[in-house]
Design a protein around this motif. Structure first.
Motif, PDB file in Angstrom:
ATOM      1  N   PHE A   1       0.890  -1.233  -0.260  1.00  0.00           N
ATOM      2  CA  PHE A   1       0.084   0.138  -0.069  1.00  0.00           C
ATOM      3  C   PHE A   1       0.876   1.117   0.497  1.00  0.00           C
ATOM      4  O   PHE A   1       0.422   2.169  -0.533  1.00  0.00           O
ATOM      5  N   THR A   2       2.058   1.303   0.774  1.00  0.00           N
ATOM      6  CA  THR A   2       3.218   2.587   0.395  1.00  0.00           C
ATOM      7  C   THR A   2       3.055   3.102  -1.029  1.00  0.00           C
ATOM      8  O   THR A   2       3.499   3.759  -0.493  1.00  0.00           O
ATOM      9  N   ASP A   3       2.769   1.907  -1.871  1.00  0.00           N
ATOM     10  CA  ASP A   3       3.278   2.416  -3.333  1.00  0.00           C
ATOM     11  C   ASP A   3       2.216   3.241  -3.489  1.00  0.00           C
ATOM     12  O   ASP A   3       2.581   3.977  -4.737  1.00  0.00           O
ATOM     13  N   LEU A   4       1.102   3.674  -3.146  1.00  0.00           N
ATOM     14  CA  LEU A   4       0.119   4.636  -3.912  1.00  0.00           C
ATOM     15  C   LEU A   4       0.820   5.697  -2.718  1.00  0.00           C
ATOM     16  O   LEU A   4      -0.396   6.521  -2.890  1.00  0.00           O
TER      17      LEU A   4
ATOM     18  N   LYS B   1     -10.866  -3.446   5.583  1.00  0.00           N
ATOM     19  CA  LYS B   1      -9.566  -2.427   5.578  1.00  0.00           C
ATOM     20  C   LYS B   1      -9.413  -1.007   5.763  1.00  0.00           C
ATOM     21  O   LYS B   1     -10.396  -0.485   4.892  1.00  0.00           O
ATOM     22  N   GLU B   2      -8.671  -0.108   6.243  1.00  0.00           N
ATOM     23  CA  GLU B   2      -8.666   1.058   6.483  1.00  0.00           C
ATOM     24  C   GLU B   2      -7.345   1.428   5.949  1.00  0.00           C
ATOM     25  O   GLU B   2      -6.868   0.824   6.103  1.00  0.00           O
ATOM     26  N   VAL B   3      -7.075   1.656   4.269  1.00  0.00           N
ATOM     27  CA  VAL B   3      -5.665   2.624   4.082  1.00  0.00           C
ATOM     28  C   VAL B   3      -6.067   3.936   3.571  1.00  0.00           C
ATOM     29  O   VAL B   3      -6.403   4.846   3.148  1.00  0.00           O
ATOM     30  N   GLU B   4      -4.013   4.199   4.622  1.00  0.00           N
ATOM     31  CA  GLU B   4      -4.079   6.260   4.602  1.00  0.00           C
ATOM     32  C   GLU B   4      -3.118   5.898   3.324  1.00  0.00           C
ATOM     33  O   GLU B   4      -2.110   5.499   3.037  1.00  0.00           O
ATOM     34  N   ILE B   5      -3.794   6.640   1.648  1.00  0.00           N
ATOM     35  CA  ILE B   5      -2.626   6.509   1.451  1.00  0.00           C
ATOM     36  C   ILE B   5      -2.830   8.261   0.507  1.00  0.00           C
ATOM     37  O   ILE B   5      -2.797   9.218   1.266  1.00  0.00           O
TER      38      ILE B   5
ATOM     39  N   LEU C   1      -7.980   8.872   2.859  1.00  0.00           N
ATOM     40  CA  LEU C   1      -7.895   7.921   3.821  1.00  0.00           C
ATOM     41  C   LEU C   1      -8.889   6.521   2.565  1.00  0.00           C
ATOM     42  O   LEU C   1     -10.393   7.750   1.754  1.00  0.00           O
ATOM     43  N   VAL C   2      -8.744   5.554   2.704  1.00  0.00           N
ATOM     44  CA  VAL C   2      -9.641   4.524   1.766  1.00  0.00           C
ATOM     45  C   VAL C   2      -9.988   3.900   2.692  1.00  0.00           C
ATOM     46  O   VAL C   2      -8.806   3.108   3.518  1.00  0.00           O
TER      47      VAL C   2
END
Length: 143
Positions: A76-79, A139-143, A121-122
Motif C-alpha cells: 500500500f505504501t506504493d500508493l 481494511k482502512e488504508v491511508e494513502i 483515507l480509503v
C-alpha cells in the motif's frame, strides 16, 4: 532405504503416510487482541485463524521487516502521494490484496470489493472465501 530396495509393503506405508499428512487438522494459532497487541492465551483455528492471518498480512508493509518473507505483506505504501481517484484505486487495491492473500493456501478467493475514498483515507470492504467458509473483511488504508 533405497527406492530399488522397496517392496509392496514399503510402498503402502509411504502411501498411507502421505494420505494422513493431507488430512491433518489445521494447526492452532495463538489469538491476538489487536486493541492491546497482546496474546489472549486462547488458541484459534479455522476461519478465525485465517481472519487473524489476513489482518496481520494486510497490516505488514512488504519488504519492511526482515523476519517476514518478501512475498508476505502488502504494498500500500506504493500508493502514497500518487493522487489516484477512487475509480483508479479499485483495480489497483484489488490486485494488491489478492496478491498478498494468495500466500495463504486456506484462502480460495477474494471478491465483492467495495472501495470508498475520503481525502487520503480509503475504506476497503471485501469478501474472502476460505476452505472453512466465507468472511467479510474491512481494511482502512491511508494513502
Amino acid at each position: 532405504m533405497y527406492p530399488f530396495d522397496m517392496d509392496e509393503e514399503d510402498e503402502k506405508d509411504i502411501a498411507q503416510a502421505t494420505e494422513s499428512e493431507d488430512e491433518k487438522e489445521p494447526a492452532p494459532e495463538y489469538e491476538i487482541d489487536f486493541d492491546t497487541m497482546t496474546l489472549t492465551g486462547r488458541m484459534i483455528t479455522g476461519i478465525e485463524a485465517v481472519k487473524q492471518w489476513i489482518k496481520i498480512c494486510l497490516g505488514i508493509p512488504r519488504y519492511e521487516h526482515t523476519q517476514y518473507s518478501w512475498s508476505y505483506g502488502q504494498d500500500f505504501t506504493d500508493l502514497f502521494g500518487k493522487g489516484y481517484t477512487e475509480k483508479e484505486l479499485k483495480p489497483i487495491l484489488e490486485r494488491m490484496i489478492k496478491e498478498a492473500l494468495s500466500m495463504n493456501d486456506d484462502i480460495v478467493s477474494c471478491e465483492d470489493f467495495n472501495i470508498t475514498k475520503e481525502g487520503s483515507l480509503v475504506l476497503i470492504n471485501f469478501r474472502v472465501h476460505t476452505i472453512y467458509g466465507g468472511t467479510d473483511i474491512t481494511k482502512e488504508v491511508e494513502i
